[in-house]
Design an enzyme around this catalytic site. Structure first.
Site, PDB file in Angstrom:
ATOM      1  N   CYS A  86       0.843  -1.204   0.000  1.00  0.00           N
ATOM      2  CA  CYS A  86       0.000   0.000   0.000  1.00  0.00           C
ATOM      3  C   CYS A  86       0.878   1.254   0.000  1.00  0.00           C
ATOM      4  CB  CYS A  86      -0.960  -0.054   1.193  1.00  0.00           C
ATOM      5  SG  CYS A  86      -2.330   1.100   1.054  1.00  0.00           S
ATOM      6  N   HIS A 194      -3.534  -5.558   0.966  1.00  0.00           N
ATOM      7  CA  HIS A 194      -2.866  -5.827   2.247  1.00  0.00           C
ATOM      8  C   HIS A 194      -2.854  -7.318   2.566  1.00  0.00           C
ATOM      9  CE1 HIS A 194      -2.429  -1.700   3.942  1.00  0.00           C
ATOM     10  NE2 HIS A 194      -3.424  -1.425   3.107  1.00  0.00           N
ATOM     11  N   GLU A 196      -1.160  -8.812   4.746  1.00  0.00           N
ATOM     12  CA  GLU A 196      -1.032  -9.029   6.198  1.00  0.00           C
ATOM     13  C   GLU A 196      -2.381  -8.961   6.892  1.00  0.00           C
ATOM     14  OE1 GLU A 196      -0.669  -6.241   4.737  1.00  0.00           O
ATOM     15  OE2 GLU A 196      -0.920  -4.495   6.056  1.00  0.00           O
TER      16      GLU A 196
END
Lengths: 225, 83
Positions: A86, A194, A196
């Site tokens: 990002c 994302h 994660e």
């Protein structure tokens, strides 16, 4: 790979998520402030999401001049795995470590939603544990994720297999549905989604696992795919 | 000498300008018809110590290309600002 630096700029806000995700896969993650001048002790570097330096001027524009960036350039030039997520992707393009630029989303809408991504190349450190054509559901959370580049750059990206991930349903106007790219060598990768935040099916998706496992150089996990 | 400089940063031709086109689309609803080719950009104003106007503009252009604009998507035009 065991030891990963997660770089913290003033205004980063996904560093703990990234560190937690990497540690859940057995890596040790160290938060490294942007004033650091040496990254050589690490096996990999992650630039997390957020708003580095407030995103003033342009996202990533000021972060590019942080002291850690020269260390990062050396690390990347030596073939070390670098992942920009990002805002980290925006920083990598502003720093010239990845081609192109991220501009405001088509429609000027802030987007925060799951997106289906299609793996376009497995030549990068992020996608090496996946297969071309795999569909991964990973959330996006951005205002400036609209990938832009000129025709010559786009041709090079395609010819050198540097387009890593594409959106199945382009949410933001990105050229050629691009969600993530790598440098020519494949060791520097940036993506707007994302991974994660997609580490457990309890929380919506575990499709980030295959990407971060790839980044850490682990064998693909059995994930029922 | 101290020169006042302005830098106009706009998206390069051919690069989509979501802000400009959103503004343009909203104008007819406000009663502004016949307004076309709206482009959004940024304006920077600052002063430069230099021995000539040309030197001031050269410094401005360098810093505009390095920091104020992203040459991948934007053009930066420097001029001497009028007081």
């Amino acid at each position: 790979m065991t030891s990963v630096a997660v770089v913290v700029f003033p205004g980063s806000n996904c560093e703990y998520d990234a560190a937690r995700a990497l540690e859940s896969l057995g890596a040790s993650a160290t938060l490294v402030f942007h004033s650091a001048q040496d990254l050589s002790a690490f096996d990999g570097v992650v630039l997390p999401g957020g708003f580095a330096h407030g995103d003033y001027l342009r996202p990533g524009a000021l972060a590019r001049f942080s002291p850690v960036m020269s260390a990062l350039e050396r690390f990347a030039a030596g073939g070390g795995p670098v992942l920009g997520i990002c805002n980290g992707f925006q920083v990598l393009t502003e720093a010239g470590l990845l081609p192109g630029a991220l501009q405001k989303n088509r429609g000027l809408t802030f987007l925060c939603q799951p997106e289906t991504l299609v793996v376009a190349s497995t030549r990068s450190v992020l996608t090496r544990a996946a297969n071309v054509g795999d569909e991964l559901v990973i959330p996006i959370n951005h205002f400036s994720g609209n990938y832009t580049c000129d025709d010559a750059t786009h041709r090079e990206l395609v010819e050198n297999d540097q387009v890593v991930l594409r959106y199945r349903d382009n949410p933001n106007g990105s050229r050629d549905d691009i969600a993530g790219i790598s440098n020519r060598a494949g060791n520097v990768v940036g993506l707007m989604p994302h991974p994660e935040r997609a580490m457990s099916s309890l929380l919506g998706s575990a499709d980030g696992l295959v990407l971060l496992r790839g980044f850490l150089g682990l064998e693909p996990a059995f994930s029922g795919r | 000498m101290n020169y006042a400089v302005r830098v106009d940063v706009t998206l390069r031709t051919g690069i989509a300008d979501p802000a400009g086109s959103t503004i343009e689309r909203s104008l007819p609803t406000l009663g502004f018809d016949g307004v076309h080719r709206v482009r959004a950009g940024k304006l920077f104003l600052f002063e430069v110590d230099a021995s000539s106007p040309d030197e001031a503009l050269l410094t401005a252009q360098k810093l505009a290309d390095r920091l104020l604009s992203n040459p991948v998507i934007e053009d930066a035009r420097c001029s001497l600002a009028e007081d």
